[in-house]
Design an enzyme around this catalytic site. Structure first.
Site, PDB file in Angstrom:
ATOM      1  N   SER A  34       0.955  -1.356  -0.083  1.00 20.43           N
ATOM      2  CA  SER A  34      -0.131   0.042   0.043  1.00 20.43           C
ATOM      3  C   SER A  34       1.001   1.276   0.085  1.00 20.43           C
ATOM      4  CB  SER A  34      -0.976   0.059   1.211  1.00 20.43           C
ATOM      5  OG  SER A  34      -1.860   0.904   1.041  1.00 20.43           O
ATOM      6  N   PRO A  35       0.587   2.240  -0.650  1.00 20.67           N
ATOM      7  CA  PRO A  35       1.123   3.438  -0.700  1.00 20.67           C
ATOM      8  C   PRO A  35       1.427   4.059   0.671  1.00 20.67           C
ATOM      9  CG  PRO A  35      -0.850   4.040  -1.620  1.00 20.67           C
ATOM     10  CD  PRO A  35      -0.847   2.486  -1.142  1.00 20.67           C
TER      11      PRO A  35
ATOM     12  N   GLN B 159       1.533   6.634  -6.793  1.00 23.85           N
ATOM     13  CA  GLN B 159       0.259   7.379  -6.106  1.00 23.85           C
ATOM     14  C   GLN B 159       0.458   8.907  -6.203  1.00 23.85           C
ATOM     15  OE1 GLN B 159      -0.610   7.694  -1.965  1.00 23.85           O
ATOM     16  NE2 GLN B 159      -2.778   6.909  -2.357  1.00 23.85           N
TER      17      GLN B 159
ATOM     18  N   TYR C 294      -6.718  14.771   1.811  1.00 20.57           N
ATOM     19  CA  TYR C 294      -5.963  15.759   1.143  1.00 20.57           C
ATOM     20  C   TYR C 294      -6.774  16.371  -0.118  1.00 20.57           C
ATOM     21  CZ  TYR C 294      -2.196  13.467   3.730  1.00 20.57           C
ATOM     22  OH  TYR C 294      -1.775  12.550   4.725  1.00 20.57           O
TER      23      TYR C 294
ATOM     24  N   ARG D  98      -8.054   6.295  -4.831  1.00 23.12           N
ATOM     25  CA  ARG D  98      -8.199   5.952  -3.775  1.00 23.12           C
ATOM     26  C   ARG D  98      -9.380   6.896  -3.136  1.00 23.12           C
ATOM     27  NH1 ARG D  98      -4.261   4.117   1.217  1.00 23.12           N
ATOM     28  NH2 ARG D  98      -4.534   1.957   0.309  1.00 23.12           N
TER      29      ARG D  98
ATOM     30  N   ARG E 192       1.297  -1.648   7.116  1.00 24.19           N
ATOM     31  CA  ARG E 192       2.055  -2.018   8.134  1.00 24.19           C
ATOM     32  C   ARG E 192       2.894  -3.060   8.160  1.00 24.19           C
ATOM     33  NH1 ARG E 192      -2.457   0.096  12.333  1.00 24.19           N
ATOM     34  NH2 ARG E 192      -3.574  -0.945  10.678  1.00 24.19           N
TER      35      ARG E 192
HETATM   36  C1  LIG Z   1       3.587   5.009   7.494  1.00 24.86           C
HETATM   37  C2  LIG Z   1       2.543   5.093   6.845  1.00 24.86           C
HETATM   38  C3  LIG Z   1       2.261   5.970   5.633  1.00 24.86           C
HETATM   39  C4  LIG Z   1       1.250   6.182   5.002  1.00 24.86           C
HETATM   40  N1  LIG Z   1       1.358   7.020   3.946  1.00 24.86           N
HETATM   41  C5  LIG Z   1       0.226   6.964   3.059  1.00 24.86           C
HETATM   42  C6  LIG Z   1       0.248   7.657   1.598  1.00 24.86           C
HETATM   43  O1  LIG Z   1       1.182   7.968   1.558  1.00 24.86           O
HETATM   44  N2  LIG Z   1      -1.000   7.444   0.807  1.00 24.86           N
HETATM   45  C7  LIG Z   1      -2.047   6.502   1.309  1.00 24.86           C
HETATM   46  O2  LIG Z   1      -2.770   6.600   0.555  1.00 24.86           O
HETATM   47  N3  LIG Z   1      -2.014   5.986   2.478  1.00 24.86           N
HETATM   48  C8  LIG Z   1      -1.033   6.153   3.233  1.00 24.86           C
HETATM   49  N4  LIG Z   1      -0.915   5.379   4.438  1.00 24.86           N
HETATM   50  C9  LIG Z   1      -2.057   4.514   4.450  1.00 24.86           C
HETATM   51  C10 LIG Z   1      -1.915   2.993   4.109  1.00 24.86           C
HETATM   52  O3  LIG Z   1      -1.654   2.842   2.817  1.00 24.86           O
HETATM   53  C11 LIG Z   1      -3.015   2.212   4.552  1.00 24.86           C
HETATM   54  O4  LIG Z   1      -4.051   2.598   3.780  1.00 24.86           O
HETATM   55  C12 LIG Z   1      -3.245   1.994   5.887  1.00 24.86           C
HETATM   56  O5  LIG Z   1      -1.978   1.900   6.880  1.00 24.86           O
HETATM   57  C13 LIG Z   1      -4.090   0.858   6.350  1.00 24.86           C
HETATM   58  O6  LIG Z   1      -3.463  -0.431   6.187  1.00 24.86           O
HETATM   59  P1  LIG Z   1      -2.644  -1.361   7.150  1.00 24.86           P
HETATM   60  O7  LIG Z   1      -3.673  -1.756   8.267  1.00 24.86           O
HETATM   61  O8  LIG Z   1      -2.342  -2.623   6.217  1.00 24.86           O
HETATM   62  O9  LIG Z   1      -1.521  -0.685   7.628  1.00 24.86           O
HETATM   63  C14 LIG Z   1       0.200   5.316   5.242  1.00 24.86           C
HETATM   64  C15 LIG Z   1       0.292   4.251   6.175  1.00 24.86           C
HETATM   65  C16 LIG Z   1       1.562   4.340   7.009  1.00 24.86           C
HETATM   66  C17 LIG Z   1       1.541   3.234   8.201  1.00 24.86           C
END
Ligand SMILES: Cc1cc2nc3c(=O)[nH]c(=O)nc-3n(C[C@H](O)[C@H](O)[C@H](O)COP(=O)(O)O)c2cc1C
Ligand SMILES: Cc1cc2nc3c(=O)[nH]c(=O)nc-3n(C[C@H](O)[C@H](O)[C@H](O)COP(=O)(O)OP(=O)(O)OC[C@H]3O[C@@H](n4cnc5c(N)ncnc54)[C@H](O)[C@@H]3O)c2cc1C
Length: 773
Positions: free
Chosen positions: A424-425, A502, A584, A632, A726
């Site tokens: 994921s981004p 992204q 955003y 997204r 994560r």
């Molecule tokens: C350190 C970090 C940075 C993130 N940066 C972005 C981002 O740049 N763009 C985005 O759409 N989501 C971002 N997210 C959200 C993740 O893409 C994801 O949607 C969210 O962490 C839930 O997924 P997970 O439970 O597998 O962590 C970020 C999450 C983390 C933990």
């Protein structure tokens, strides 16, 4: 103790007999308004586990029940002219009457007094009682009387159902689906003795009304159901045991929860039990189980603390504390199963083929996972995996083991991803003037080598003032493009993964510090840049005030997105994701919380979509035709007045019409005080709904952290890809490791790492315990 049970259903009777067993000196009376053999309902089902608990507490009752049981393992689905069957589900069915008669006889044998045909008007009828069990069922008069103490939360659900019986005997738990000109009906069908089968028919309110069933009495309703299910009934009748055939026998399910379960009325302690305090939808068949387990728990607490009147307050406290947790867990699973049957007609029945429909139905409560299905019926699951892999375009030889759904390919336009896992981004706040450096090469490169089918860059900003923080990566200068090209080339040359970018603009959440210096905390004014947003609203009270965007701002930013898109195409990215989530810039237009504009770009959803769609159209024009675009979304703002899943469906539909190929279903982060409902796979319902109601591929994301989750989501058709964030920070080779954990060896490790693979797999095999075992 002097104990009164108001209501002689499973809860009241079972509690009475267990308590009498605990000490025969207790004086216990069960007061029931019906006659002994006069009861509503047909058969009920339990699981084998409930029987085991009952055996521990009273062997005689358990033996009697078991003697009267019908046990079966199979579930059979009849859908679109097909019959599909899977095994290993382990149910027992018994007639409600038979169950109550067994409990009544056991009560009498132990010396419990049974009083029939007495309708209790109030708990005050029993002035000498130390303890009054309000086991008076779903419409509990006692619960209503003390509603201000018990604080019941009663939710009436939209489907209509009728509880019937038939003499046609079915040899499995059957689910029958029939479509009429107005919509879908389903029947839940299970045999409970050697002459009779329970036959519950269910349909949404609008379909029910469209057929005039709101005007039909019971006899007419039965005639309608007999016509509808005539092929399954094979000439057998449907029967009602409602006492009067006049008036409608169709009900709405009511979900009941109570904040408080007990009360002292000045003379006696009153405690709720069974349906009086909680209900579970019949889609999961657990109401009787819950009632029996309540009875067991209360007796257990008396046994532990002492069964004398002075212990009652403490015992009731403990009873509520323990049961409330178990009940909630089961109610959550029952809720998922119930919702599945509520939306099945409009969401799944027309879209899914019988094989996938079956899988979706079996996993409806989300308590039964992919590997759990394997434990139940390995042959059936392997057959399904083969079917799924073939649908995904793989040729699987008849004697070959098919890949799990997680490791099947997906094609979007000209792009084929080798599997269904996405990195994921994730913003890394480690760029230098927007330039992705060695950190990004190693970070993304390691994850591309780690087995995911697609790795995304972090939100990459379309201009310097579009950045969230000074450490955010950009795509607005030649050195940005060169830096990204180095990473894209590495991924393409050295891994089977694909790589996406992204693109985003921070809007009012810009000019903040890097994460480890305080997420969303504004930069000191010296280092900050001016912000724009849909409306002039700061994110936090201490955040910089953004300027409301003008048409000129919109034109400039749209051009920035187009430039970044062209640069990304030239750098060789395989897919582009437009970031319209998390508060955003583009998200700030979509949400009514952050968009307060009064021009054509604010107000109605159509207006709020206008600028994000303008940007999307520009990006689509600049992006190669054979490459897909993802969008997204924050599918729920988790805040009153914000967007909900209903809005997300319409937003997704608009992007689909504009040419989006896939919707990435995230949520929240739009409003600082939002209250997301976290949990395992908690955003997957949004992906599910959008995929199946809008008919567009989706990405599920959020607390997906095991192969079992991914397989379940993909196999059930709730989403087409799973984004994992994560867990990929904790383990770059997450996908390879998860494959090894489920014993799948069809995914390639980097050739340089083969000896590590062998050791890893050997060690796992030594310690492996299958999920669900
Ligand atoms: C350190 C970090 C940075 C993130 N940066 C972005 C981002 O740049 N763009 C985005 O759409 N989501 C971002 N997210 C959200 C993740 O893409 C994801 O949607 C969210 O962490 C839930 O997924 P997970 O439970 O597998 O962590 C970020 C999450 C983390 C933990
Ligand atoms: C369609 C349908 C299908 C179901 N299928 C299943 C299933 O497969 N498996 C399962 O486990 N559960 C099933 N249930 C749920 C199950 O029937 C209930 O959860 C269970 O009966 C609850 O037991 P109880 O003792 O709390 O209440 P009840 O069984 O409702 O008993 C309450 C008793 O109190 C009596 N009463 C009420 N008020 C008074 C009064 N004022 N004075 C005297 N007596 C009174 C009533 O006559 C009744 O006998 C199903 C329910 C429905 C509606």
């Amino acid at each position: 103790m002097r104990i009164i049970c108001i209501g002689g259903g499973p809860a009241g009777l079972y509690f009475a007999l267990l308590m009498k067993k605990l000490d025969p000196a207790h004086r216990i009376t069960v007061v029931e308004r019906n006659r002994p053999y006069d009861t509503f309902g047909w058969g009920v089902v339990f699981s084998d586990a409930t029987m085991d608990r009952m055996r521990e507490w009273d062997r005689d009752t358990a033996d009697e029940i078991e003697g009267a049981f019908n046990h079966w393992d199979d579930i059979e689905l009849h859908f679109k002219g097909r019959a599909l069957r899977s095994g290993g589900h382990g149910f027992v069915g018994i007639g409600r009457k038979r169950l109550l008669n067994i409990l009544q006889a056991r009560c009498e044998a132990l010396g419990v007094e049974l009083v029939f045909e007495h309708e209790v008007a109030s708990d005050e009828e029993f002035a000498d009682a130390d303890l009054i069990i309000a086991s008076d069922g779903i419409n509990s008069r006692i619960r209503q009387k003390y509603a201000d103490v018990f604080e019941p939360d009663i939710v009436t659900r939209p489907n209509r159902y009728i509880w019937l019986g038939t003499t046609r005997l079915f040899d499995a738990f059957n689910f029958l689906f029939e479509k009429t000109e107005h919509g879908w009906f389903q029947a839940h069908v299970y045999k409970f003795d050697d002459k009779t089968t329970t036959f519950i028919v269910e349909t949404p309110e609008d379909v029910w009304r469209a057929h005039g069933l709101d005007e039909a009495d019971t006899a007419q309703s039965i005639a309608f159901c007999e016509r509808l299910f005539k092929d399954h009934l094979q000439g057998h009748p449907l029967m009602s045991n409602a006492r009067h055939l006049r008036g409608s026998a169709w009900l709405n399910f009511q979900r009941i929860q109570c904040k408080q379960w007990h009360h002292f009325n000045g003379r006696s302690h009153v405690v709720l039990m069974g349906d009086a305090v909680h209900t579970a939808h019949f889609a999961i068949g657990s109401g009787t189980k819950l009632a029996l387990e309540d009875a067991i728990e209360l007796v257990q607490q008396f046994k532990a603390a002492g069964d004398t009147p002075e212990h009652i307050p403490q015992v009731l406290e403990q009873y509520q504390a323990v049961r409330a947790i178990d009940v909630l867990r089961l109610q959550n699973a029952a809720w998922n199963a119930m919702e599945w049957f509520e939306v099945v007609g409009r969401r799944y029945a027309d879209q899914l083929e019988p094989e996938q429909f079956m899988y979706s139905m079996l996993t409806r409560s989300q308590r039964i996972s992919h590997e759990n299905l394997r434990v139940r019926d390995a042959a059936w699951l392997q057959g399904y995996e083969r079917w799924f892999a073939q649908r995904a375009g793989l040729h699987v030889a008849a004697d070959a083991v098919p890949p799990p759904p997680m490791f099947t390919p997906l094609t979007l336009r000209g792009l084929t991803l080798p599997n269904r896992v996405i990195v994921s981004p994730m913003a890394m706040y480690s760029a230098n003037d927007g330039v992705a450096g060695d950190f990004h090469l190693v970070h993304l490169g390691a994850r591309a080598m780690g087995g995911a089918g697609l790795v995304y860059t972090e939100m990459t900003c379309v201009s310097a003032d579009a950045r969230i923080t000074p450490g955010c990566a950009g795509m607005y200068a030649p050195e940005h493009q060169a830096a990204w090209k180095r990473i894209v080339d590495f991924v393409h040359a050295s891994t089977p993964a694909r790589i996406g970018i992204q693109l985003g603009h921070a809007g009012r959440k810009g000019a903040t510090r890097v994460a480890w210096e305080g997420i969303d905390e504004p930069l000191d004014s010296a280092g900050a840049w001016p912000l724009v947003s849909a409306s002039a609203l700061p994110y936090l009270p201490r955040s910089q005030m953004p300027r409301e965007m003008t048409r000129d701002d919109m034109r400039r930013i749209t051009a920035d997105f187009m430039r970044a898109t062209r640069m990304a195409a030239e750098a060789g990215f395989d897919i582009l994701e437009l970031h319209c989530a998390h508060g955003y810039l583009l998200s700030s237009f979509l949400s009514p919380l952050t968009n307060r504009r009064t021009d054509d770009y604010g107000g109605s959803l159509e207006n709020r979509l206008r600028f994000p769609l303008e940007v999307f159209n520009a990006v689509r024009e600049a992006w190669p035709k054979d490459k897909p675009i993802s969008v997204r979304l924050s599918c729920h703002d988790w805040y009153p007045g914000g967007n909900t899943a209903d809005d997300a469906v319409e937003i997704a539909r608009a992007f689909k019409q504009a040419g989006a190929d896939i919707i990435d279903c995230s949520s929240g982060q739009v409003w600082p005080d939002d209250k997301p409902q976290y949990g395992r796979m908690y955003q997957t319902p949004f992906a599910d709904r959008i995929r199946n109601e809008v008919a567009i591929p989706t990405v599920a994301v959020g607390a997906i952290f095991e192969a079992d989750h991914v397989n379940m989501v993909i196999a059930a058709g709730r989403a087409d890809l799973c984004a994992v964030a994560r867990p990929h920070l904790a383990d770059p080779a997450w996908a390879l490791h998860e494959a090894a954990k489920i014993g799948y060896d069809g995914v390639a490790w980097p050739k340089q790492y083969q000896s590590g693979r062998r050791q890893y797999e050997t060690n796992l095999r030594r310690n492996y315990v299958a999920p669900g075992k």
